[in-house]
Scaffold this motif. Structure first.
Motif, PDB file in Angstrom:
ATOM      1  N   HIS A 625      -9.618  -1.881   9.299  1.00  0.00           N
ATOM      2  CA  HIS A 625      -8.668  -1.465   8.280  1.00  0.00           C
ATOM      3  C   HIS A 625      -9.263  -0.382   7.398  1.00  0.00           C
ATOM      4  O   HIS A 625      -8.624   0.614   7.100  1.00  0.00           O
ATOM      5  CB  HIS A 625      -8.279  -2.659   7.418  1.00  0.00           C
ATOM      6  CG  HIS A 625      -7.385  -2.289   6.294  1.00  0.00           C
ATOM      7  ND1 HIS A 625      -6.014  -2.155   6.470  1.00  0.00           N
ATOM      8  CD2 HIS A 625      -7.636  -2.000   4.998  1.00  0.00           C
ATOM      9  CE1 HIS A 625      -5.482  -1.807   5.320  1.00  0.00           C
ATOM     10  NE2 HIS A 625      -6.448  -1.709   4.404  1.00  0.00           N
ATOM     11  N   ASN A 628      -9.182   2.654   9.099  1.00  0.00           N
ATOM     12  CA  ASN A 628      -7.791   3.074   9.206  1.00  0.00           C
ATOM     13  C   ASN A 628      -7.353   3.932   8.038  1.00  0.00           C
ATOM     14  O   ASN A 628      -6.577   4.863   8.215  1.00  0.00           O
ATOM     15  CB  ASN A 628      -6.897   1.828   9.250  1.00  0.00           C
ATOM     16  CG  ASN A 628      -6.060   1.824  10.517  1.00  0.00           C
ATOM     17  OD1 ASN A 628      -5.975   2.838  11.206  1.00  0.00           O
ATOM     18  ND2 ASN A 628      -5.449   0.698  10.813  1.00  0.00           N
ATOM     19  N   GLN A 629      -7.877   3.569   6.858  1.00  0.00           N
ATOM     20  CA  GLN A 629      -7.465   4.267   5.653  1.00  0.00           C
ATOM     21  C   GLN A 629      -7.736   5.761   5.742  1.00  0.00           C
ATOM     22  O   GLN A 629      -6.803   6.549   5.703  1.00  0.00           O
ATOM     23  CB  GLN A 629      -8.149   3.678   4.410  1.00  0.00           C
ATOM     24  CG  GLN A 629      -7.754   2.260   4.073  1.00  0.00           C
ATOM     25  CD  GLN A 629      -6.321   2.152   3.614  1.00  0.00           C
ATOM     26  OE1 GLN A 629      -5.433   1.833   4.424  1.00  0.00           O
ATOM     27  NE2 GLN A 629      -6.069   2.434   2.350  1.00  0.00           N
ATOM     28  N   SER A 632      -5.736   7.345   8.647  1.00  0.00           N
ATOM     29  CA  SER A 632      -4.312   7.532   8.363  1.00  0.00           C
ATOM     30  C   SER A 632      -4.123   8.702   7.424  1.00  0.00           C
ATOM     31  O   SER A 632      -3.212   9.531   7.610  1.00  0.00           O
ATOM     32  CB  SER A 632      -3.743   6.285   7.706  1.00  0.00           C
ATOM     33  OG  SER A 632      -3.852   5.203   8.590  1.00  0.00           O
ATOM     34  N   ALA A 633      -4.989   8.758   6.411  1.00  0.00           N
ATOM     35  CA  ALA A 633      -4.901   9.845   5.449  1.00  0.00           C
ATOM     36  C   ALA A 633      -5.052  11.175   6.171  1.00  0.00           C
ATOM     37  O   ALA A 633      -4.296  12.132   5.936  1.00  0.00           O
ATOM     38  CB  ALA A 633      -5.961   9.684   4.366  1.00  0.00           C
ATOM     39  N   ARG A 668     -15.511  10.305   4.852  1.00  0.00           N
ATOM     40  CA  ARG A 668     -15.455   8.903   4.424  1.00  0.00           C
ATOM     41  C   ARG A 668     -15.505   7.989   5.644  1.00  0.00           C
ATOM     42  O   ARG A 668     -16.249   6.999   5.672  1.00  0.00           O
ATOM     43  CB  ARG A 668     -14.155   8.696   3.647  1.00  0.00           C
ATOM     44  CG  ARG A 668     -13.975   7.294   3.136  1.00  0.00           C
ATOM     45  CD  ARG A 668     -12.655   7.203   2.367  1.00  0.00           C
ATOM     46  NE  ARG A 668     -12.201   5.842   2.192  1.00  0.00           N
ATOM     47  CZ  ARG A 668     -10.977   5.515   1.822  1.00  0.00           C
ATOM     48  NH1 ARG A 668     -10.077   6.468   1.620  1.00  0.00           N
ATOM     49  NH2 ARG A 668     -10.630   4.259   1.671  1.00  0.00           N
ATOM     50  N   HIS A 705     -11.021  -4.734   2.146  1.00  0.00           N
ATOM     51  CA  HIS A 705      -9.912  -5.148   2.990  1.00  0.00           C
ATOM     52  C   HIS A 705      -9.681  -6.644   2.859  1.00  0.00           C
ATOM     53  O   HIS A 705      -8.558  -7.113   2.681  1.00  0.00           O
ATOM     54  CB  HIS A 705     -10.215  -4.797   4.444  1.00  0.00           C
ATOM     55  CG  HIS A 705      -9.261  -5.425   5.377  1.00  0.00           C
ATOM     56  ND1 HIS A 705      -7.940  -5.000   5.484  1.00  0.00           N
ATOM     57  CD2 HIS A 705      -9.387  -6.484   6.212  1.00  0.00           C
ATOM     58  CE1 HIS A 705      -7.325  -5.763   6.353  1.00  0.00           C
ATOM     59  NE2 HIS A 705      -8.174  -6.678   6.816  1.00  0.00           N
ATOM     60  N   LYS A 708      -8.081  -7.484  -0.256  1.00  0.00           N
ATOM     61  CA  LYS A 708      -6.650  -7.256  -0.230  1.00  0.00           C
ATOM     62  C   LYS A 708      -5.955  -8.394   0.467  1.00  0.00           C
ATOM     63  O   LYS A 708      -4.891  -8.852   0.052  1.00  0.00           O
ATOM     64  CB  LYS A 708      -6.359  -5.956   0.510  1.00  0.00           C
ATOM     65  CG  LYS A 708      -6.512  -4.756  -0.385  1.00  0.00           C
ATOM     66  CD  LYS A 708      -6.036  -3.541   0.344  1.00  0.00           C
ATOM     67  CE  LYS A 708      -6.361  -2.290  -0.430  1.00  0.00           C
ATOM     68  NZ  LYS A 708      -6.029  -1.102   0.385  1.00  0.00           N
ATOM     69  N   ARG A 709      -6.582  -8.847   1.513  1.00  0.00           N
ATOM     70  CA  ARG A 709      -5.962  -9.937   2.269  1.00  0.00           C
ATOM     71  C   ARG A 709      -5.807 -11.163   1.352  1.00  0.00           C
ATOM     72  O   ARG A 709      -4.857 -11.909   1.474  1.00  0.00           O
ATOM     73  CB  ARG A 709      -6.835 -10.267   3.484  1.00  0.00           C
ATOM     74  CG  ARG A 709      -6.131 -11.148   4.488  1.00  0.00           C
ATOM     75  CD  ARG A 709      -6.725 -10.969   5.873  1.00  0.00           C
ATOM     76  NE  ARG A 709      -8.142 -11.286   5.891  1.00  0.00           N
ATOM     77  CZ  ARG A 709      -8.618 -12.504   6.160  1.00  0.00           C
ATOM     78  NH1 ARG A 709      -7.791 -13.499   6.398  1.00  0.00           N
ATOM     79  NH2 ARG A 709      -9.900 -12.732   6.186  1.00  0.00           N
TER      80      ARG A 709
ATOM     81  N   SER B  23      -2.124  11.619   0.682  1.00  0.00           N
ATOM     82  CA  SER B  23      -1.779  12.159   2.009  1.00  0.00           C
ATOM     83  C   SER B  23      -0.304  11.884   2.315  1.00  0.00           C
ATOM     84  O   SER B  23       0.379  12.713   2.910  1.00  0.00           O
ATOM     85  CB  SER B  23      -2.686  11.572   3.088  1.00  0.00           C
ATOM     86  OG  SER B  23      -2.402  10.213   3.275  1.00  0.00           O
ATOM     87  N   ARG B  61      -0.739  -4.656   1.636  1.00  0.00           N
ATOM     88  CA  ARG B  61      -1.876  -5.330   0.971  1.00  0.00           C
ATOM     89  C   ARG B  61      -2.378  -4.497  -0.186  1.00  0.00           C
ATOM     90  O   ARG B  61      -2.883  -3.398   0.005  1.00  0.00           O
ATOM     91  CB  ARG B  61      -2.993  -5.551   1.987  1.00  0.00           C
ATOM     92  CG  ARG B  61      -2.569  -6.600   2.986  1.00  0.00           C
ATOM     93  CD  ARG B  61      -3.731  -7.477   3.366  1.00  0.00           C
ATOM     94  NE  ARG B  61      -3.213  -8.675   4.009  1.00  0.00           N
ATOM     95  CZ  ARG B  61      -3.470  -9.000   5.264  1.00  0.00           C
ATOM     96  NH1 ARG B  61      -4.244  -8.225   6.003  1.00  0.00           N
ATOM     97  NH2 ARG B  61      -2.998 -10.110   5.762  1.00  0.00           N
ATOM     98  N   PRO B 110      -2.486   3.785  11.986  1.00  0.00           N
ATOM     99  CA  PRO B 110      -1.961   5.116  11.636  1.00  0.00           C
ATOM    100  C   PRO B 110      -0.638   5.345  12.374  1.00  0.00           C
ATOM    101  O   PRO B 110      -0.490   4.844  13.466  1.00  0.00           O
ATOM    102  CB  PRO B 110      -3.066   6.051  12.116  1.00  0.00           C
ATOM    103  CG  PRO B 110      -3.799   5.289  13.164  1.00  0.00           C
ATOM    104  CD  PRO B 110      -3.579   3.854  12.959  1.00  0.00           C
TER     105      PRO B 110
END
Lengths: 846, 208
Positions: A625, A628-629, A632-633, A668, A705, A708-709, B23, B61, B110
């Motif tokens: 995750h 992923n951040q 995704s960004a 990152r 992560h 957050k969960r 983003s 989350r 993503p």
């Protein structure tokens, strides 16, 4: 006080005082006795005189009666009382006086004997006074006649005394007759009892001292006295008693008189007292003379005695000076010789006693000290001391001897020394020694010494060192034997010899180095160390080791060092022997130990790694995750850019910034991967200087992560100052991740909104740097607390039970501490303490 | 806020990750849609005014109030804004929960930009529709409120399909009176026909 007065003077004073006292006492007694005698004489005389006076008075009074009878019976009276003539006479009273004598009175009435009544009266049978003759020319007091008549009627008395106007009167009455013998009244004679009367009554008494008086006993007053000058009528009896002895008598022969009058005889005191005084004076004079004579004789006697005593004293003082060497008795010549003598005798006796006591004590002390000294020497001696007589019989056996040979004192006394304690094979030698000691003593030679075999009570034979001293007493010859058990000494000597061989036999290196760093001894196994140092025995150590030796000597406490030689690793224990100024070095080959340790460390590292990797597995989704951040960004930015380019919108700056963001996010992602690799890779532990706060922050982001969960954010209370520590970052992060994940697991049961996870860092008062993780989860039961850090202990179903055990291992390897505090149901706090890196903190700050 | 802004749809992005937020904003703005971004649900709630056109893009989350929580929270407050959920890794129960709560779409990271933009577009359209429905409802309700109690009674009976006569009998008045009430109801409700009136009443009651 008395001591200063010479004896004769004392005697004189004593005599005078005693005489005076005696004289006073006798005087008093004698005076009293004399006055008593006089009083008695006086009283008897007074009685006598009083009686006589009364008799005289009475006779005088009677003579009045006789006179009355004479007048009454006289013929003239009878003639005169002619009833016809006299009976008819008027009732007026015929008065006669001195010039006119009444016819009924005889002419030659003699007044001899002093009887001279004051009044004659003729009274008729009716009691009327018909005629009155006053011989002295004075008128009859008014009322007296009435009184007299009353008296006459009341009692048929011929003669009585009555009181009229406070004056006593003598009344005499006699009946008269005429020639025919017819009673014709009576004649009454009245006479005042005055001084004249009284003196007349006493006229035949020579002693003029006496005074008679009529006394009114009720009033205690004198009514009339024979001497009106000295005893005034009317004076009180009490006043008279001062000057007179008074005897009062009642009148006799006055029966019927109701007059209470007394007849008093008074004798003046003065005459008697004068006589008594004269006798007393005479007595006193005689007594004085007698006393003076006795006192003089007494004093003379004492003068004689004191002179004799003085002489005696002088002699005695000379004696004491000579005999006892006492310098006293200076002022002996003066004062009371008797007291001085007594004092001196007392002193002298004391002196003698003291001198005797002194001598006795001195003697005793000397004896006692000698004995004590001897006993002390005997008792305290480490050697056995035995005294024997010339035949070898034991006389004395001191405690050490008793102990050495195991015989009691009383058992040993009287036994033969040689037979009792000398081993048979040494007996000859002992006899010889005795003999030699005698010979030596004759020549004034030294003590005889020898080593013999002695035997104790239990038969143990042991070597003794013996020396003999013969002592020649007045009556006998004794030997003093000094014995020392040298068995132990021999054993010790042997032990020392064998001890010396000790280090040389040691399989480990043993060395001795003196204070200057010179190797004074090195055994065979030390060769490897010597080779390493590049020196040989009696050479000096390399400089760094020399310093260590010096330091150890100075501090006086042992210290351990490690040295790695070509042959292996040695641990050197430097033990200082300060008083001798050297250091003993004991080396120990610890090569294999070190190897084992390293192996253990490697295994531990492996374990740490495995745990970490397994953690990573658990964290895989989280990591994914996290990756992923940024990914995704990046995709979003890239797509955004592409669209803008396609549509030809967006400025160049805008696009460039987006591209920059893409690059950042890629970086990152790279970071995450790098850290992931760090976590997974197997590598040697390192130590690097890091800020503990940075580690804490990174760890938080690593498990963001999972946070957050669990829908919660970590509350960061990190210190504002940098906390520099020298650690393996990966391992510390591993520990922190472990703690945070445990905390998350503990809070599963807590509603999401109430969950609270705090990470805190700072510096403890003791200087240790700490970071702690606090949750408000289920907490840990006290039973589980005990096993918290044990390996394979887990409360979770999926847990391996290695997390906290590994964490503890890691922290321990960092010389830190990990501890847990928990309140079941309320939460737990896990704290990691690490030693701060002060130098780096300073350098980092600068 | 201006009337223009009010009418123009806005995409509200709520994500705790700044990079993700920025983003998304960059991507969504590339299709000319206005974006407002918030780092947390609370932030969003603090600034959002109900009734604004647009949609909500939510990360599931988040520390504090999660995306799903926010969704439920809005529904409870009767705020009907279409929601698009983004998740790092989709798990089925969560997706079901999101969809049940009325999410327009559930997208996994993503994601393809088209998928997201499409979902946003749909969401905005859905929102518009909802908003128009909503305004009609409001109008009907307002009209209903203008009715007198008697008129309301008559209207209810009319929509139930009762005849004037029946109504007059039931209420005990003349059919003529009912006739007059009915005409006033039709007028007040601005209903052209009985069918329209029934539709209006159903729409309002169905929505309630």
């Amino acid at each position: 006080m008395l001591r200063g007065i010479p004896l004769p003077a004392l005697a004189l004073a004593f005599g005078v005082l005693t005489g005076l006292a005696l004289w006073l006492v006798v005087d008093r007694l004698q005076t009293r006795a004399l006055s008593h005698i006089f009083d008695q004489a006086l009283e008897s005389q007074l009685d006598q005189q009083a009686r006589e006076s009364l008799i005289r008075f009475d006779e005088y009074r009677r003579s009045f009666a006789h006179l009355a009878r004479l007048v009454a019976t006289h013929r003239r009276m009878a003639d005169y009382l002619d009833p016809i003539i006299w009976g008819r006479r008027s009732s007026d009273t015929l008065q006669y006086d001195r010039d006119h004598t009444p016819p009924w009175l005889p002419d030659d009435l003699t007044w001899q004997g002093g009887i001279s009544p004051a009044y004659f009266s003729l009274v008729d049978p009716a009691g009327q006074i018909r005629e009155l003759y006053s011989s002295r020319g004075a008128a009859l007091p008014v009322g007296l006649i009435g009184e007299v008549n009353g008296q006459l009627v009341a009692a048929n008395r011929r003669s009585f005394v009555t009181l009229f106007n406070d004056r006593p009167w003598l009344i005499v009455t006699e009946p008269t007759e005429d020639n025919a013998r017819t009673p014709m009244g009576s004649i009454v004679i009245l006479s005042p009892i005055d001084d004249a009367f009284l003196s007349a009554s006493q006229q035949f008494v020579k002693s003029s001292n006496n005074v008679v008086a009529i006394l009114d006993p009720d009033a205690q007053r004198i009514l009339a006295s024979s001497s009106p000058v000295s005893v005034v009528a009317g004076s009180r009896l009490a006043a008279l008693r001062r000057d007179y002895m008074v005897t009062a008598q009642s009148f006799f022969d006055y029966d019927g008189s109701d007059m209470n009058l007394l007849f008093a005889t008074l004798l003046p005191r003065a005459s008697f007292e004068r006589t008594g005084q004269q006798v007393l004076d005479l007595e006193r004079r005689q007594r004085l003379i007698g006393a003076a004579v006795i006192v003089s004789a007494f004093v003379l006697l004492f003068v004689f005695m004191s002179s004799r005593i003085s002489r005696l004293l002088r002699r005695v003082s000379q004696l004491s000076r000579r005999a006892l060497d006492v310098p006293n008795s200076g002022p002996l010549q003066h004062g009371n010789q008797l007291l001085i003598l007594e004092e001196w005798i007392r002193d002298f006796v004391q002196l003698v006693m003291r001198a005797r006591e002194e001598m006795r004590r001195q003697h005793e002390t000397e004896l006692l000290e000698t004995e004590k000294l001897r006993v002390a020497i005997m008792d305290a001696s480490l050697d056995a001391i035995v005294t024997v007589d010339e035949r070898g019989g034991i006389l004395d056996f001191n405690p050490t001897a008793q102990e050495t040979f195991d015989y009691r004192h009383e058992e040993a006394i009287g036994r033969s020394f040689s037979e009792l304690v000398v081993a048979p094979k040494s007996r000859d030698a002992f006899e010889r020694l005795l003999y030699l000691s005698l010979a030596g003593a004759d020549q004034g030679g030294a003590l005889q010494r020898a080593e013999l075999q002695a035997v104790a009570r239990d038969g143990r034979v042991f070597p003794v060192e013996l020396s003999i001293k013969p002592v020649f007493l007045e009556e006998q010859l004794v030997f003093t034997l000094y014995l020392r058990d040298i068995a132990e000494r021999k054993v010790r000597e042997a032990e020392i010899r064998s001890l010396a061989a000790f280090p040389s036999e040691s399989p480990i290196p043993v060395l001795r180095i003196n204070g200057r760093g010179v190797i004074t001894y090195a055994n065979q196994p030390s060769a490897a160390l010597l080779k390493h140092w590049g020196c040989r025995p009696l050479q000096t150590l390399p400089v760094n080791w020399r310093n260590r030796v010096e330091a150890v000597l100075q501090t006086g406490s042992t210290k351990e060092f490690e040295v790695q030689t070509d042959d292996g690793i040695y641990s050197l224990l430097l033990a200082p022997v300060a008083e001798l100024g050297y250091v003993n070095v004991y080396a120990r080959d610890i090569t294999s130990e070190r190897l084992a340790e390293e192996e253990a460390k490697r295994r531990q590292n492996e374990l740490v790694h495995v745990t970490r990797v397994s953690n990573m597995g658990e964290m895989a989704t989280g990591i994914a995750h996290e990756l992923n951040q940024p990914l995704s960004a990046i995709v979003n930015y890239a797509n955004g850019c592409a669209r803008r380019l396609r549509l030809d919108i967006g400025g160049k700056d805008e696009l460039l910034e987006a591209l920059g963001q893409i690059s950042d996010q890629a970086g990152r992602a790279g970071e995450i991967i790098k850290r992931l690799r760090g976590m997974v890779s197997r590598r040697q532990p390192v130590r690097e200087l890091v800020d503990l706060n940075v580690l804490a922050r990174e760890t938080c982001s690593m498990i963001s992560h999972e946070l957050k969960r669990h829908e919660l954010a970590i509350e960061r209370r990190l210190s504002e100052d940098e906390l520099w520590v020298r650690v393996d970052s990966v391992q510390i992060e591993q520990v922190l991740i472990n703690l945070l994940r445990n905390a998350l697991d503990a809070m599963i049961e807590v509603p999401a909104a109430e969950r609270r996870l705090v990470i805190e860092s700072g510096v403890q008062p003791d200087g240790m740097v700490y970071v702690c993780v606090q949750d408000n989860g289920s907490g840990i039961s006290s039973r589980n607390m005990e096993h918290l850090f044990d390996a394979f202990f887990s409360t979770k179903e999926s847990g391996m039970g290695m997390g906290l055990a590994i964490s503890q291992t890691i922290i321990n390897n960092h010389h830190g501490k990990i501890r847990a505090d928990s309140w079941p149901g309320k939460g737990s706090v896990f704290t990691i303490e690490l030693p701060p890196n002060i130098d780096s903190a300073v350098s980092a700050a600068s | 806020m201006s009337e223009a802004n009010q009418s123009k749809p806005v995409v509200f992005v709520v994500d705790d990750d700044q990079a993700m937020r920025n983003s998304l904003k960059w991507l969504i703005e590339s299709v000319g849609v206005h974006v407002e971004s918030f780092s947390s649900a609370d932030d969003f709630l603090a600034q959002y005014q109900p009734g604004r056109a647009g949609c909500l893009v939510l990360d599931v989350r988040m520390p504090g109030m999660s995306g799903l929580d926010l969704q439920e929270h809005l529904a409870n407050r009767n705020i009907h804004i279409p929601v698009v959920i983004i998740t790092g890794h989709g798990d089925v129960p969560m997706a079901v929960r999101a969809m049940k709560s009325g999410a327009i779409d559930f997208i996994e990271k993503p994601f393809n930009d088209e998928v997201l933009l499409d979902a946003i577009r749909r969401a905005i359209a859905h929102g518009e529709q909802q908003r128009s429905h909503h305004s009609e409802h409001l109008q009907i309700q307002q009209r209903l409120q203008n009715l007198t109690p008697r008129e309301y009674e008559v209207m209810e009976m009319v929509t139930e399909g009762k005849s004037n006569k029946e109504i007059a009998n039931a209420l005990g008045v003349s059919a003529k009176t009912i006739e007059a009430h009915r005409a006033r109801v039709m007028e007040k409700m601005q209903a052209g026909s009985l069918a329209e009136l029934v539709r209006m009443v159903l729409a309002v009651n169905g929505a309630d």
